[in-house]
Write an enzyme that holds these catalytic residues in place. Structure first.
Site, PDB file in Angstrom:
ATOM      1  N   ASP B  52       0.820  -1.215   0.000  1.00 53.97           N
ATOM      2  CA  ASP B  52       0.000   0.000   0.000  1.00 53.97           C
ATOM      3  C   ASP B  52       0.855   1.267   0.000  1.00 53.97           C
ATOM      4  O   ASP B  52       2.043   1.224   0.322  1.00 53.97           O
ATOM      5  CB  ASP B  52      -0.848   0.052   1.280  1.00 53.97           C
ATOM      6  CG  ASP B  52      -1.954  -0.974   1.291  1.00 53.97           C
ATOM      7  OD1 ASP B  52      -2.330  -1.476   0.222  1.00 53.97           O
ATOM      8  OD2 ASP B  52      -2.439  -1.282   2.404  1.00 53.97           O
ATOM      9  N   TYR B 110       5.633  -9.856   7.366  1.00 51.92           N
ATOM     10  CA  TYR B 110       5.497  -8.410   7.533  1.00 51.92           C
ATOM     11  C   TYR B 110       5.850  -8.040   8.972  1.00 51.92           C
ATOM     12  O   TYR B 110       5.677  -8.834   9.894  1.00 51.92           O
ATOM     13  CB  TYR B 110       4.056  -7.966   7.264  1.00 51.92           C
ATOM     14  CG  TYR B 110       3.724  -7.785   5.811  1.00 51.92           C
ATOM     15  CD1 TYR B 110       3.941  -6.573   5.166  1.00 51.92           C
ATOM     16  CD2 TYR B 110       3.181  -8.840   5.073  1.00 51.92           C
ATOM     17  CE1 TYR B 110       3.624  -6.409   3.827  1.00 51.92           C
ATOM     18  CE2 TYR B 110       2.862  -8.682   3.725  1.00 51.92           C
ATOM     19  CZ  TYR B 110       3.083  -7.461   3.113  1.00 51.92           C
ATOM     20  OH  TYR B 110       2.772  -7.292   1.783  1.00 51.92           O
TER      21      TYR B 110
END
EC number: 5.4.99.12
Lengths: 259, 259
Positions: B52, B110
């Protein structure tokens, strides 16, 4: 009147150094503007020392007098709300009116950061000097030890220095290597930190020390030539002034325990 | 034709995410422009996945086919010379033409970073979510464990997700706290890292997990309610989407050892 001692962290990348200059955007300007906005008072702050354009600091002490009655615990948040994001005040305390951030400083520690890995680190690039060429770290460490003690550091001071004495004491100096970001089976040398603690530092002193040590690391100078460079008391004898972005003021100590 | 697999580190602060968008300034655009400048070829690169806007990456894999004969060892330096400083290619290797960065990815990790100290860190602020309010870390850790395993993660996916299945597997998830930057006798909580390793992630999935865990940490949700939120298969049941700047892709693993 109250004398307030504060500590400030700053990413110096976008600033023309700490101290106010005729046409500069400086850390001091931003701090004094924030104090003016908060208190309505025009003040001159005193820091432990100036830092050059592009140099960073963790816990740079500064003090100023104010007639404001704002409680101590509110100052940091109130100033930070009036400061850009790359300047953060982290401590505030009241000290005797006689306290002076610069005159009272007894020991200062600077750190210089070299990224010796093949590629720059996009996350740390603003406070690392990227130097992928192979460095002889033991030779640099040996060169560094010649500087420990009380010496005339004229060879390691800017020619523009206006100080009457260039005698300073380096109490302690060492290097550390962080290999955590090295890629396996690569020529990456790690991130190389050089710490120097002294009684005080002349203009560009740590950066000229580092420029000279990098020449030692590259084999352009022998480690023991650092002693000769020091003895020469001549700026021309030393290496270049290393890039400012790798330098950070790490701590300042006072005789009385203000820590 | 050669199929080249590369890894890229990027500070995503200034970009509209990885993937090319109609009016965006994306990592993919910059990489494809650099390849075009270098080879004269217009290419479409394939990454392990999109990130993103504002999200960072260490070692994001991407691949593309080229007829260029530039030797492998020259690619990184040549591309980095044509890329902005916040995007750095660190590895290049040749892989079979059948290799596909996204389809072949088996495990992705992540990391989400919360600065729980009272004041923001001017050096790390671009990749930390500053959250000085006290968090119950053991409760957050307990909540996190409910997500480990194979589940329908509809509650933790953007409503805009177009995937036909929201079933994903989280192999491993844990939190770590770094207290090295805490000031003595302060309310500083340290820097709180959350690592999540899974088979793949839905749009906003890690950020919604983090927004939900922060609610747990603040006492707005009980840790065991995370299991109920998961079972609800309803985005409205979960917490908010945490800020993108705290998120970074840390590693991507493939079945065959491309590491």
């Amino acid at each position: 009147m109250r004398n307030l001692l504060m500590k400030v962290n700053y990413d110096g990348t976008c600033y023309d150094g700490f101290q106010t200059q005729p046409k500069g955007n400086t850390i001091q300007d931003r701090l004094e503007q924030a104090i003016l906005h908060l208190t309505g008072e025009t003040t001159k702050i005193t820091a432990s020392g100036r830092t050059d354009a592009g140099v960073h600091a963790y816990g740079q002490p500064f003090n100023f007098t104010t007639s404001s009655q704002i409680p101590l615990e509110r100052w940091c948040l109130a100033l930070n709300a009036r400061l850009p994001q790359d300047i953060v005040v982290t401590e505030a305390r009241e000290v005797p009116l006689s306290f002076h951030s610069r005159r009272g400083a007894k020991r200062k520690t600077y750190r210089y950061t070299i990224n010796g890995n093949r590629f720059p680190d996009p996350f740390q690039r603003r406070w690392q000097h990227h130097h992928p060429v192979q460095l002889d770290i033991p030779a640099m460490q040996q060169g560094l030890t010649h500087l420990i003690g009380t010496h005339d550091f004229t060879s390691f001071a800017s020619r523009r220095s206006t100080k009457t004495s260039h005698v300073r004491t380096i109490f302690e100096a060492h290097m550390e290597i962080d290999r955590s970001m090295c890629r396996p089976s690569s020529t990456d040398q790690g991130v190389i930190y050089t710490y120097v603690t002294g009684s005080g530092f002349l203009q560009h002193m740590v950066r000229i020390i580092m420029g000279t040590l990098i020449h030692v690391g590259e084999g352009k100078l022998q480690a023991d030539e650092v002693a000769e460079i020091l003895a020469a008391c001549d700026r021309a004898a030393a290496g270049p002034t290393a890039m400012s972005q790798g330098l950070a003021l790490m701590s300042v100590e006072y005789e009385e325990s203000w820590e």
